[in-house]
Design a protein around this motif. Structure first.
Motif, PDB file in Angstrom:
ATOM      1  N   ILE A   1       0.873  -1.177   0.000  1.00  0.00           N
ATOM      2  CA  ILE A   1       0.000   0.000   0.000  1.00  0.00           C
ATOM      3  C   ILE A   1       0.911   1.228   0.000  1.00  0.00           C
ATOM      4  O   ILE A   1       1.750   1.389   0.888  1.00  0.00           O
ATOM      5  N   GLY A   2       0.753   2.053  -1.023  1.00  0.00           N
ATOM      6  CA  GLY A   2       1.586   3.246  -1.129  1.00  0.00           C
ATOM      7  C   GLY A   2       0.742   4.510  -1.139  1.00  0.00           C
ATOM      8  O   GLY A   2      -0.488   4.441  -1.195  1.00  0.00           O
ATOM      9  N   LYS A   3       1.430   5.643  -1.069  1.00  0.00           N
ATOM     10  CA  LYS A   3       0.717   6.927  -1.191  1.00  0.00           C
ATOM     11  C   LYS A   3       1.428   7.804  -2.196  1.00  0.00           C
ATOM     12  O   LYS A   3       2.662   7.897  -2.187  1.00  0.00           O
ATOM     13  N   THR A   4       0.636   8.448  -3.049  1.00  0.00           N
ATOM     14  CA  THR A   4       1.228   9.403  -3.989  1.00  0.00           C
ATOM     15  C   THR A   4       1.581  10.664  -3.218  1.00  0.00           C
ATOM     16  O   THR A   4       1.155  10.840  -2.079  1.00  0.00           O
ATOM     17  N   ASP A   5       2.307  11.530  -3.879  1.00  0.00           N
ATOM     18  CA  ASP A   5       2.718  12.793  -3.269  1.00  0.00           C
ATOM     19  C   ASP A   5       1.519  13.556  -2.717  1.00  0.00           C
ATOM     20  O   ASP A   5       1.578  14.165  -1.653  1.00  0.00           O
ATOM     21  N   CYS A   6       0.378  13.498  -3.430  1.00  0.00           N
ATOM     22  CA  CYS A   6      -0.778  14.278  -2.970  1.00  0.00           C
ATOM     23  C   CYS A   6      -1.703  13.444  -2.096  1.00  0.00           C
ATOM     24  O   CYS A   6      -2.857  13.815  -1.873  1.00  0.00           O
ATOM     25  N   GLY A   7      -1.198  12.334  -1.575  1.00  0.00           N
ATOM     26  CA  GLY A   7      -1.926  11.611  -0.533  1.00  0.00           C
ATOM     27  C   GLY A   7      -2.933  10.577  -1.011  1.00  0.00           C
ATOM     28  O   GLY A   7      -3.717  10.076  -0.213  1.00  0.00           O
ATOM     29  N   LYS A   8      -2.927  10.250  -2.317  1.00  0.00           N
ATOM     30  CA  LYS A   8      -3.873   9.232  -2.788  1.00  0.00           C
ATOM     31  C   LYS A   8      -3.272   7.840  -2.565  1.00  0.00           C
ATOM     32  O   LYS A   8      -2.075   7.612  -2.819  1.00  0.00           O
ATOM     33  N   VAL A   9      -4.126   6.923  -2.114  1.00  0.00           N
ATOM     34  CA  VAL A   9      -3.665   5.557  -1.835  1.00  0.00           C
ATOM     35  C   VAL A   9      -3.479   4.800  -3.152  1.00  0.00           C
ATOM     36  O   VAL A   9      -4.341   4.845  -4.024  1.00  0.00           O
ATOM     37  N   VAL A  10      -2.329   4.109  -3.289  1.00  0.00           N
ATOM     38  CA  VAL A  10      -2.096   3.263  -4.466  1.00  0.00           C
ATOM     39  C   VAL A  10      -1.846   1.838  -3.997  1.00  0.00           C
ATOM     40  O   VAL A  10      -0.971   1.608  -3.154  1.00  0.00           O
ATOM     41  N   LYS A  11      -2.611   0.897  -4.523  1.00  0.00           N
ATOM     42  CA  LYS A  11      -2.397  -0.513  -4.185  1.00  0.00           C
ATOM     43  C   LYS A  11      -1.560  -1.136  -5.295  1.00  0.00           C
ATOM     44  O   LYS A  11      -1.873  -0.980  -6.476  1.00  0.00           O
ATOM     45  N   LEU A  12      -0.514  -1.854  -4.884  1.00  0.00           N
ATOM     46  CA  LEU A  12       0.467  -2.366  -5.855  1.00  0.00           C
ATOM     47  C   LEU A  12       0.658  -3.858  -5.695  1.00  0.00           C
ATOM     48  O   LEU A  12       0.644  -4.364  -4.560  1.00  0.00           O
ATOM     49  N   LYS A  13       0.881  -4.531  -6.832  1.00  0.00           N
ATOM     50  CA  LYS A  13       1.245  -5.944  -6.750  1.00  0.00           C
ATOM     51  C   LYS A  13       2.605  -6.046  -6.087  1.00  0.00           C
ATOM     52  O   LYS A  13       3.495  -5.248  -6.353  1.00  0.00           O
ATOM     53  N   LYS A  14       2.766  -7.044  -5.229  1.00  0.00           N
ATOM     54  CA  LYS A  14       4.047  -7.182  -4.518  1.00  0.00           C
ATOM     55  C   LYS A  14       5.165  -7.605  -5.447  1.00  0.00           C
ATOM     56  O   LYS A  14       4.933  -8.270  -6.446  1.00  0.00           O
ATOM     57  N   ASN A  15       6.400  -7.205  -5.136  1.00  0.00           N
ATOM     58  CA  ASN A  15       7.570  -7.718  -5.853  1.00  0.00           C
ATOM     59  C   ASN A  15       8.725  -7.809  -4.868  1.00  0.00           C
ATOM     60  O   ASN A  15       8.643  -7.284  -3.759  1.00  0.00           O
ATOM     61  N   ASP A  16       9.830  -8.475  -5.265  1.00  0.00           N
ATOM     62  CA  ASP A  16      10.938  -8.731  -4.310  1.00  0.00           C
ATOM     63  C   ASP A  16      11.838  -7.524  -4.119  1.00  0.00           C
ATOM     64  O   ASP A  16      12.579  -7.453  -3.153  1.00  0.00           O
ATOM     65  N   LYS A  17      11.807  -6.616  -5.107  1.00  0.00           N
ATOM     66  CA  LYS A  17      12.803  -5.527  -5.066  1.00  0.00           C
ATOM     67  C   LYS A  17      12.378  -4.350  -4.186  1.00  0.00           C
ATOM     68  O   LYS A  17      13.186  -3.498  -3.845  1.00  0.00           O
ATOM     69  N   THR A  18      11.085  -4.315  -3.831  1.00  0.00           N
ATOM     70  CA  THR A  18      10.555  -3.139  -3.122  1.00  0.00           C
ATOM     71  C   THR A  18      10.313  -3.466  -1.655  1.00  0.00           C
ATOM     72  O   THR A  18       9.944  -4.592  -1.330  1.00  0.00           O
ATOM     73  N   SER A  19      10.513  -2.502  -0.789  1.00  0.00           N
ATOM     74  CA  SER A  19      10.106  -2.706   0.607  1.00  0.00           C
ATOM     75  C   SER A  19       9.507  -1.430   1.207  1.00  0.00           C
ATOM     76  O   SER A  19       9.610  -0.347   0.609  1.00  0.00           O
ATOM     77  N   VAL A  20       8.895  -1.605   2.378  1.00  0.00           N
ATOM     78  CA  VAL A  20       8.253  -0.474   3.056  1.00  0.00           C
ATOM     79  C   VAL A  20       9.289   0.625   3.306  1.00  0.00           C
ATOM     80  O   VAL A  20      10.410   0.348   3.716  1.00  0.00           O
ATOM     81  N   GLY A  21       8.910   1.874   3.010  1.00  0.00           N
ATOM     82  CA  GLY A  21       9.833   2.999   3.196  1.00  0.00           C
ATOM     83  C   GLY A  21      10.518   3.412   1.899  1.00  0.00           C
ATOM     84  O   GLY A  21      11.169   4.453   1.862  1.00  0.00           O
ATOM     85  N   ASP A  22      10.341   2.624   0.821  1.00  0.00           N
ATOM     86  CA  ASP A  22      10.944   2.999  -0.473  1.00  0.00           C
ATOM     87  C   ASP A  22      10.054   4.022  -1.184  1.00  0.00           C
ATOM     88  O   ASP A  22       8.823   3.977  -1.085  1.00  0.00           O
ATOM     89  N   PHE A  23      10.708   4.909  -1.929  1.00  0.00           N
ATOM     90  CA  PHE A  23       9.980   5.736  -2.894  1.00  0.00           C
ATOM     91  C   PHE A  23      10.089   5.021  -4.237  1.00  0.00           C
ATOM     92  O   PHE A  23      11.200   4.696  -4.670  1.00  0.00           O
ATOM     93  N   VAL A  24       8.966   4.769  -4.898  1.00  0.00           N
ATOM     94  CA  VAL A  24       9.026   4.076  -6.188  1.00  0.00           C
ATOM     95  C   VAL A  24       8.193   4.815  -7.234  1.00  0.00           C
ATOM     96  O   VAL A  24       7.276   5.568  -6.887  1.00  0.00           O
ATOM     97  N   ASP A  25       8.535   4.580  -8.504  1.00  0.00           N
ATOM     98  CA  ASP A  25       7.697   5.117  -9.586  1.00  0.00           C
ATOM     99  C   ASP A  25       6.678   4.042  -9.946  1.00  0.00           C
ATOM    100  O   ASP A  25       7.016   2.857 -10.033  1.00  0.00           O
ATOM    101  N   VAL A  26       5.439   4.453 -10.132  1.00  0.00           N
ATOM    102  CA  VAL A  26       4.365   3.473 -10.312  1.00  0.00           C
ATOM    103  C   VAL A  26       3.573   3.773 -11.579  1.00  0.00           C
ATOM    104  O   VAL A  26       3.160   4.918 -11.802  1.00  0.00           O
ATOM    105  N   LEU A  27       3.352   2.720 -12.385  1.00  0.00           N
ATOM    106  CA  LEU A  27       2.477   2.845 -13.548  1.00  0.00           C
ATOM    107  C   LEU A  27       1.045   2.632 -13.072  1.00  0.00           C
ATOM    108  O   LEU A  27       0.714   1.583 -12.516  1.00  0.00           O
ATOM    109  N   ILE A  28       0.187   3.627 -13.254  1.00  0.00           N
ATOM    110  CA  ILE A  28      -1.201   3.525 -12.781  1.00  0.00           C
ATOM    111  C   ILE A  28      -2.026   2.745 -13.808  1.00  0.00           C
ATOM    112  O   ILE A  28      -2.021   3.050 -15.010  1.00  0.00           O
ATOM    113  N   ILE A  29      -2.733   1.730 -13.300  1.00  0.00           N
ATOM    114  CA  ILE A  29      -3.505   0.864 -14.189  1.00  0.00           C
ATOM    115  C   ILE A  29      -5.002   1.128 -14.074  1.00  0.00           C
ATOM    116  O   ILE A  29      -5.739   1.078 -15.058  1.00  0.00           O
ATOM    117  N   ASP A  30      -5.453   1.417 -12.862  1.00  0.00           N
ATOM    118  CA  ASP A  30      -6.900   1.527 -12.649  1.00  0.00           C
ATOM    119  C   ASP A  30      -7.174   2.328 -11.379  1.00  0.00           C
ATOM    120  O   ASP A  30      -6.247   2.628 -10.626  1.00  0.00           O
TER     121      ASP A  30
END
Ligand code: 5AD
Ligand code: SF4
Length: 443
Positions: free
Chosen positions: A403-432
């Motif tokens: 569960i992530g948050k965009t800069d303006c506070g919108k919640v983004v739900k993401l499929k899990k992967n091995d490279k990411t962990s809590v506290g990371d800033f990541v770039d996300v492709l929005i699907i829906d």
């Protein structure tokens, strides 16, 4: 040694949330641990808000719930603090209505709560600590603030407010504006960054833009403070709230533009789109000035997002005035708008204004504006699909999702992967998107 458990109810703004973190620090230092529910607590603290009548009613309802708990556990300590008892005659009203309260203190002397509690434990006698001087009082003891959020930390930069917007109770309960010394702020931010886990630092003040106005040294200003913090080493983001449009300077816009660590989400309360109402509110800017700031922000910082606060049904607000607010909302297209019905506050200038707006009209206006904003937010989400959102902060890990948050506070739900962990800033492709949440994949 654990000597008991505490439970804190917090109402109101980030300032109150942060003050509850100070209260938690004071209690921890005295050997108390946090309780999961009020029933398990030996001390319950109600940190109240009085910005609107509804906030006061919510707090009063919950304070009432302490009565049966006190019956079960006569040693339970009930403390009430924050903005509510700081108003005239409210402390005596609270004590009369809730005779089981043991300690009452104000929003400006929260740092003294430890001393008040020690005194209570010695004497077991009701005491209230509402000071004549309403300005913020720095305490005598070092407080290890217990921050609620694991990734994001609040840092005070100013206390109190000098603006006297005619609807607002804050200047009466939080006293005059006092800026915290710059060195103290920088040191606190450095310490937070060194701990390593804090990714978002939010600078707090009723009006951060007037930081330093009370200093002799006129070279200490908010844009300069912000830039100095942005120049500190470390991968973190800086936010600030709230800003007052009357002194949102070009220099501040330039500092945001050239410092990538400063959040691109700016909260800029407009309150009303009608110049007549802005004047009655004593806001000291016009609709045109506000729109000019928005234009400059968007020209210099193309990825900026804006959020705002709006009051509907302020005294003398006609249908035409309200429509001016509607047209401004449609023009600016905020990503978030916090919309409130005007609530009369005792002792403010607006309380005595003629032509108060009937409640059914306020209800109708808030309903209309919320619907309009909902459509704007949906359009914003629609537009994000297929695009990459930069710097989404991963806040939580679930079984199959982040569960992530965009800069303006919108919640983004993401499929899990091995490279990411809590506290990371990541770039996300929005699907829906659905139900106010975005769905995406880490790029
Ligand atoms: N009634 C309704 N809303 C209010 N706010 C402040 N005072 C009042 C009031 N009396 C709103 C303003 C402010 C936000 C924190 O609360 O929009 O920006
Ligand atoms: Fe209230 Fe206005 Fe001060 Fe904000 S700037 S706290 S709305 S008086």
């Amino acid at each position: 040694m654990q000597i008991g458990k505490y439970f804190i109810y917090t109402y109101g703004c980030q300032m109150n949330v942060h003050e509850s973190e100070k209260i938690a620090g004071i209690l921890k230092k005295r050997g108390y641990e946090s309780a999961e529910k009020p029933e398990d607590a030996d001390i319950i603290v109600y940190n109240t808000c009085c910005i609107r009548e509804s906030a006061e009613q919510r707090a009063m309802g919950n304070i009432g719930n302490a009565k049966p708990l006190k019956k079960k556990n006569p040693n339970l300590i009930v403390a009430v603090c924050g903005c509510m008892p700081q108003q005239k005659n409210v402390e005596s009203m609270l004590k009369k209505k809730f005779p089981f309260i043991n300690i009452i203190f104000g929003a400006n002397n929260v740092e003294y709560f430890g001393e008040y509690l020690d005194l209570y434990l010695q004497q077991r006698k009701y005491r209230s600590f509402i000071l004549e001087d309403q300005n913020y009082q720095a305490g005598n003891e070092k407080i290890d603030i217990i921050r609620d959020n694991m990734l994001s930390a609040y840092v005070n930069i100013t206390y109190g407010c000098n603006n006297f917007c005619t609807y607002c109770i804050v200047p009466y309960v939080r006293g005059r504006e006092i800026s915290r010394p710059k060195e103290d702020i920088i040191q606190e931010v450095k310490n937070l960054i060194e701990i390593g886990k804090y990714k978002v630092i939010t600078l707090l003040g009723q009006n951060v833009n007037s930081y330093g106005n009370d200093f002799k040294d006129k070279s200490v200003t908010f844009p300069k403070l912000l830039e100095e913090i942005a120049n500190l080493d470390g991968d973190f983001e800086i936010r600030f709230m709230s800003s007052h449009p009357k002194d949102f300077s070009d220099e501040l816009i330039d500092v945001i533009a050239r410092n990538k660590k400063v959040s691109r989400a700016v909260h800029l309360p407009i309150q009303s789109g009608s110049n007549k109402i802005l004047k009655l509110m004593n806001r000291n800017y016009t609709r045109e000035k506000y729109l000019a700031i928005v234009e400059k922000l968007r020209a210099k910082i193309p990825d900026i997002t804006l959020s705002t606060d709006i009051i509907v049904g302020f005294p003398n607000e006609t249908e035409e005035d309200f429509n001016e607010t509607v047209s401004l909302v449609k023009e600016v297209k905020f990503t978030n708008a916090f919309i409130f019905m005007y609530s009369k506050r005792k002792g403010t200038l607006a309380e005595k204004m003629p032509n108060q707006v009937p409640i059914d009209i306020k209800r109708q206006r808030i309903h209309n504006l919320l619907e309009i904003q909902k459509q704007i937010t949906n359009d914003y989400f629609d537009n994000l699909i297929g695009k990459v959102q930069k710097r989404v902060l991963i806040e939580e890990e679930k079984a199959t999702q982040f569960i992530g948050k965009t800069d303006c506070g919108k919640v983004v739900k993401l499929k899990k992967n091995d490279k990411t962990s809590v506290g990371d800033f990541v770039d996300v492709l929005i699907i829906d998107y659905s139900g106010g949440n975005l769905y995406g994949e880490v790029e």
